[in-house]
Write an enzyme that holds these catalytic residues in place. Sequence first.
Site, mmCIF file in Angstrom:
data_model
loop_
_atom_site.group_PDB
_atom_site.id
_atom_site.type_symbol
_atom_site.label_atom_id
_atom_site.label_comp_id
_atom_site.label_asym_id
_atom_site.label_seq_id
_atom_site.Cartn_x
_atom_site.Cartn_y
_atom_site.Cartn_z
ATOM 1 N N SER A 9 -4.662 2.680 -3.276
ATOM 2 C CA SER A 9 -3.457 2.519 -3.163
ATOM 3 C C SER A 9 -2.606 3.842 -3.669
ATOM 4 O O SER A 9 -2.418 4.063 -4.817
ATOM 5 C CB SER A 9 -2.662 1.301 -3.726
ATOM 6 O OG SER A 9 -1.321 1.231 -3.704
ATOM 7 N N HIS A 34 -5.037 3.062 1.139
ATOM 8 C CA HIS A 34 -4.065 1.957 1.088
ATOM 9 C C HIS A 34 -2.879 2.438 0.874
ATOM 10 O O HIS A 34 -2.293 3.229 0.118
ATOM 11 C CB HIS A 34 -4.483 0.908 -0.015
ATOM 12 C CG HIS A 34 -3.781 -0.283 0.063
ATOM 13 N ND1 HIS A 34 -4.175 -1.437 0.930
ATOM 14 C CD2 HIS A 34 -2.526 -0.815 -0.433
ATOM 15 C CE1 HIS A 34 -3.301 -2.344 1.011
ATOM 16 N NE2 HIS A 34 -2.342 -2.194 0.062
ATOM 17 N N ASP A 36 1.175 1.419 0.822
ATOM 18 C CA ASP A 36 2.005 0.189 0.650
ATOM 19 C C ASP A 36 3.375 0.420 1.226
ATOM 20 O O ASP A 36 3.876 1.454 0.604
ATOM 21 C CB ASP A 36 1.992 -0.076 -0.858
ATOM 22 C CG ASP A 36 0.834 -0.835 -1.356
ATOM 23 O OD1 ASP A 36 0.530 -1.836 -0.672
ATOM 24 O OD2 ASP A 36 0.276 -0.614 -2.466
ATOM 25 N N MET A 38 7.092 -0.835 1.648
ATOM 26 C CA MET A 38 7.979 -1.750 1.279
ATOM 27 C C MET A 38 9.535 -1.578 1.578
ATOM 28 O O MET A 38 9.803 -0.331 1.787
ATOM 29 C CB MET A 38 7.900 -1.839 -0.437
ATOM 30 C CG MET A 38 6.445 -1.866 -0.909
ATOM 31 S SD MET A 38 6.586 -2.140 -2.733
ATOM 32 C CE MET A 38 5.034 -2.255 -3.120
ATOM 33 N N HIS A 67 -0.500 -1.410 4.656
ATOM 34 C CA HIS A 67 0.219 -2.769 4.204
ATOM 35 C C HIS A 67 1.296 -2.797 4.195
ATOM 36 O O HIS A 67 2.266 -2.424 3.451
ATOM 37 C CB HIS A 67 -0.452 -2.941 2.749
ATOM 38 C CG HIS A 67 -0.157 -4.237 2.134
ATOM 39 N ND1 HIS A 67 -0.343 -4.650 0.753
ATOM 40 C CD2 HIS A 67 0.410 -5.393 2.854
ATOM 41 C CE1 HIS A 67 0.113 -5.596 0.622
ATOM 42 N NE2 HIS A 67 0.489 -6.294 1.665
ATOM 43 N N MET A 69 4.893 -4.678 3.738
ATOM 44 C CA MET A 69 5.479 -5.583 3.199
ATOM 45 C C MET A 69 6.962 -5.441 3.559
ATOM 46 O O MET A 69 7.834 -5.068 2.806
ATOM 47 C CB MET A 69 5.556 -5.366 1.594
ATOM 48 C CG MET A 69 4.016 -5.874 1.324
ATOM 49 S SD MET A 69 3.643 -5.210 -0.401
ATOM 50 C CE MET A 69 3.067 -3.568 0.110
ATOM 51 N N MET A 138 -3.677 -11.141 -1.986
ATOM 52 C CA MET A 138 -2.747 -10.673 -2.769
ATOM 53 C C MET A 138 -3.081 -11.289 -4.186
ATOM 54 O O MET A 138 -3.005 -12.372 -4.403
ATOM 55 C CB MET A 138 -1.244 -10.884 -2.537
ATOM 56 C CG MET A 138 -0.906 -10.118 -1.546
ATOM 57 S SD MET A 138 -0.889 -8.289 -1.612
ATOM 58 C CE MET A 138 -0.207 -7.744 -3.047
ATOM 59 N N ASP A 176 -6.085 -7.141 -3.318
ATOM 60 C CA ASP A 176 -5.066 -6.234 -3.791
ATOM 61 C C ASP A 176 -4.119 -6.762 -4.846
ATOM 62 O O ASP A 176 -3.509 -7.714 -4.761
ATOM 63 C CB ASP A 176 -4.175 -6.049 -2.519
ATOM 64 C CG ASP A 176 -3.036 -4.941 -2.788
ATOM 65 O OD1 ASP A 176 -3.150 -4.299 -3.471
ATOM 66 O OD2 ASP A 176 -2.517 -4.684 -1.810
HETATM 67 C C1 DX5 Z 1 1.479 -4.535 -4.501
HETATM 68 C C2 DX5 Z 1 0.864 -3.646 -3.620
HETATM 69 C C3 DX5 Z 1 -0.399 -3.144 -4.223
HETATM 70 C C4 DX5 Z 1 -0.561 -2.692 -5.585
HETATM 71 C C5 DX5 Z 1 -1.766 -1.830 -6.137
HETATM 72 O O1 DX5 Z 1 2.512 -4.755 -3.723
HETATM 73 O O2 DX5 Z 1 0.503 -4.230 -2.299
HETATM 74 O O3 DX5 Z 1 -1.384 -2.360 -3.517
HETATM 75 O O4 DX5 Z 1 0.664 -1.870 -6.017
HETATM 76 O O5 DX5 Z 1 -1.621 -1.390 -7.321
HETATM 77 P P1 DX5 Z 1 -2.246 -2.050 -8.681
HETATM 78 O O6 DX5 Z 1 -3.588 -1.538 -8.665
HETATM 79 O O7 DX5 Z 1 -1.614 -1.031 -9.709
HETATM 80 O O8 DX5 Z 1 -1.809 -3.398 -8.779
HETATM 81 ZN ZN ZN Z 2 -0.806 -3.283 -0.983
#
Ligand code: DX5
Ligand code: ZN
Length: 219
Positions: A9, A34, A36, A38, A67, A69, A138, A176
Amino acid sequence: MKKIKISPSILSADFGQLGNEIKRLVDAGADMVHVDVMDGHFVPNLTIGPPVIKALKKNSSIPFDVHLMISPVHKYIEAYANAGADIITIHPEATDDLQKSINKIKEFKKKVGVSLNPETKVEVIKKFLNQIDMILIMSVNPGFGGQTFMPKVLDKIKELVNIRNQENFSFDIEIDGGINFENSKLAIKAGANILVSGTTIFKSNDGNIKKNIDLLRSI
Ligand code: DX5
Ligand code: ZN
């Protein structure tokens, strides 16, 4: 057993050097990246959107595991598909019609990922399992990197493996959140075949990404 893949990530990468960080991941043997995404609404944090993904994807030879969110997610699927996402993962809570959103991802010939929060039950996606390429389990509440792994989600992985065997489905199972060198083994044993990790990959062993990826992959 499916081959174990590592999807680092970039949430824990140096955001001022993202292009280089992705090159480092590719050189270190990462299987995918990956990303993320948000929105400060579905989760209480904001990250990056389609233009950044598009720019990063241009210089990357490995798949982008995106991913989402964000909510409502449906109207943004096209933008992430066009930006170069290879797998588009959505949360069932973020769309009012999961079937319609799955169809949309398929329309762009992208792999369909569906994510289950720690409190979301397999039941919610049961009737869609034959159309899903990857289920993202998750193991923290989404929103931030660096949180603590919740072992209770391992049962959901086992449940999914049983269903996959019984029904002859082929979806991948990705985990994840809070993955480290100990719980990675538990996740693999339970049946996960794709591990996401931010903190462990970028920060452990003085940021030796190759070593960290190899350690996570080892059983
Ligand atoms: C959380 C994310 C993850 C996460 C991974 O919302 O989807 O991808 O941040 O990071 P670590 O490995 O630090 O938990
Ligand atoms: Zn993620």
